[in-house]
Design an enzyme around this catalytic site. Sequence first.
Site, PDB file in Angstrom:
ATOM      1  N   SER A  24       5.088 -41.928  65.167  1.00  0.00           N
ATOM      2  CA  SER A  24       6.043 -41.131  64.404  1.00  0.00           C
ATOM      3  C   SER A  24       5.276 -39.890  63.708  1.00  0.00           C
ATOM      4  O   SER A  24       5.687 -38.931  63.870  1.00  0.00           O
ATOM      5  CB  SER A  24       6.871 -41.883  63.140  1.00  0.00           C
ATOM      6  OG  SER A  24       7.608 -42.973  63.848  1.00  0.00           O
ATOM      7  N   HIS A  35       8.530 -37.819  57.470  1.00  0.00           N
ATOM      8  CA  HIS A  35       8.642 -39.165  58.101  1.00  0.00           C
ATOM      9  C   HIS A  35       9.791 -40.185  57.263  1.00  0.00           C
ATOM     10  O   HIS A  35      10.523 -40.539  57.743  1.00  0.00           O
ATOM     11  CB  HIS A  35       7.545 -40.088  57.910  1.00  0.00           C
ATOM     12  CG  HIS A  35       7.404 -41.535  58.528  1.00  0.00           C
ATOM     13  ND1 HIS A  35       7.273 -42.621  57.664  1.00  0.00           N
ATOM     14  CD2 HIS A  35       7.703 -41.935  59.724  1.00  0.00           C
ATOM     15  CE1 HIS A  35       7.473 -43.649  58.448  1.00  0.00           C
ATOM     16  NE2 HIS A  35       7.543 -43.120  59.465  1.00  0.00           N
TER      17      HIS A  35
END
Length: 468
Positions: free
Chosen positions: A263, A289
Site C-alpha cells: 500500500s 494510508h
Amino acid sequence: MKHGKIYVAGIGPGSEEDITPAVRTAIMQSDVVVGYKYYFNFIRSIVRPETECIDTGMKKEKDRAALAFEYAEQGRTVCVVSSGDAGIYGMAPLVLEMKRDKASDVEVEILPGISAFQKGAALLGAPIGHDFCIISLSDLMTPWEKIECRVIAAASADFVTAVYNPKSEGRYWQLYRLKELFLKYREPETPVGYIRQAGREEQEIKITTLHDFNPEEIDMFTIVIIGNSQSYTWNDKIITPRGYYREQCTENVGIGQEIMMRSFRTIESELRDKNIPLGRKWALLHAIHTTADFDMENILYTDNDAVETLHTALHDGKVRMIVTDVTMAASGIRKGALERLGIEVKCYLDDPRVVEMASRLKITRTQAGIRLAVEEHPEALYVFGNAPTALMELCKLMRQDKAHPIGVIGAPVGFVNVRESKHMLKSFTRLPKLVIEGRKGGSNLAATLVNAILCFDDAAQLRPGRDL
C-alpha cells in the site's frame, strides 16, 4: 499459376549477430528481398548472389509492400525486411492490411526480430524488468495531441517507457515536452538511458537522470528508455526490479505488514510532490494510508525535521510518556512499538479527578484532563485527535510556561474552534509539531502520525508495519 510467399522479417537493430536463425533462413530462401536501401548493409553476407534486391528510399513503405505482392503473385518467394522487429513500427501491419484489401491468396508469414528497444535495454542492463510501453514521437501518422495523451498516461501510470523516433531536424520540441510531462509524475533522479545506433559500429550508450537528460544529445537513431519509480542505477546499469528479489528479502514479513508495504509503495507512486523530506513523506504516507485521502498532501503540516526530532527523543529515552486527549487516539498507537521502546500512553478522560474538576470549573472533561496531564507530565508528547478545546488548553498552559511538551500532534476534528486551535498551536514556532490543518482530523489520524514517528527508522527502506 501458383502464388509465391511473402516473409515479413525483422532483421534486428543492425548487428548481423542479432539476426535470428529463422530470419536468416527466410532471407537465404527468398528469390527477392525488398527493403529500405540502408538495411541491405546489414544482410549482404546472407543474401544469395542470384537473389534480386530491391531497395527504396525512406517513406516508400507502401511501394515496398506493393512490389512484394507483385513478385509473390508471380510465384516468387519474397522477403520484406524491416529493422528491429517487423511488427513494431515496421512493415508487418502494412503488408497484412494490403493483403486484406487485395483479398490476395499470397501467403504472408511474419518473422519477429530483436527490436531496437530490446537491444538498447540489454545494453543498459535491465531497465524493462517490469511493465513497460513504447511510444513514438513521430507525428507523421498520429496527431501530436494523441501522442501527448499517451505520454501523460505512461508517465502517470508509472510505466517504464521506451521512446522511438524521439527527434528529427524538423521535430525537436516534442522531446522537451515529453521530459516536462514526465517530471510531473517522476522524481528528477529517475534513471534515463539512451542508446544511439544500438548494435552498430557507431553505438553510443549513456545513462543519466530525468533531471539531467538533455534532448539536444538525441537524434533519430537514438532509443530513449525512462525508468519507473522503482528503477535505479548500479554499476553503470539501470535495473527495474520485477519483485522476486524483494519477495526473497521479505520472507519473514507477515501478511499484514506485506499488505501495508504494498500500500505504501502504491501511495508513494501516486504522490503529486515526490521531492519532500523523508520525515514529512513518512508521516504523509501514514496519513494517506489511514484515510485514503490524498488531500493530506495539502493539509498535513510538519515542522522541518519534526518527525526526525521526535523520533530521536522517544528512542533515546528523553520522553517516556505520550498523552492523548481521548481514549480512541491512545488505542490506535501501536502496542508493539510502545513495548519495544518502553513508552507509556495515557489518557486522563477516565480519571475520577477529571469529572470533579470539569464540573467545578465548568470546563470540558478533555480540558480538565489536559490540566491534570500537564501537572504530572509537562514534558510528554501530546496528541490531539478529537477535542479542539483540549488543544487550546495546552496552548494556554504553554503560554503560561506551565507546559513544556517535547512535541505536539494536532489533529482535532470538527466545526467549532478546530481551525483556531491549530492556528494557536502553529504559533509556537520552536515546538516540533505535526498538524492536520482545517476541519479535518480524527483520532485515527493522530494515532497514525505517532506511529510514523515511532517507526521512522523503517522509513528509508519503506518498510512500515513491523509492530502490527
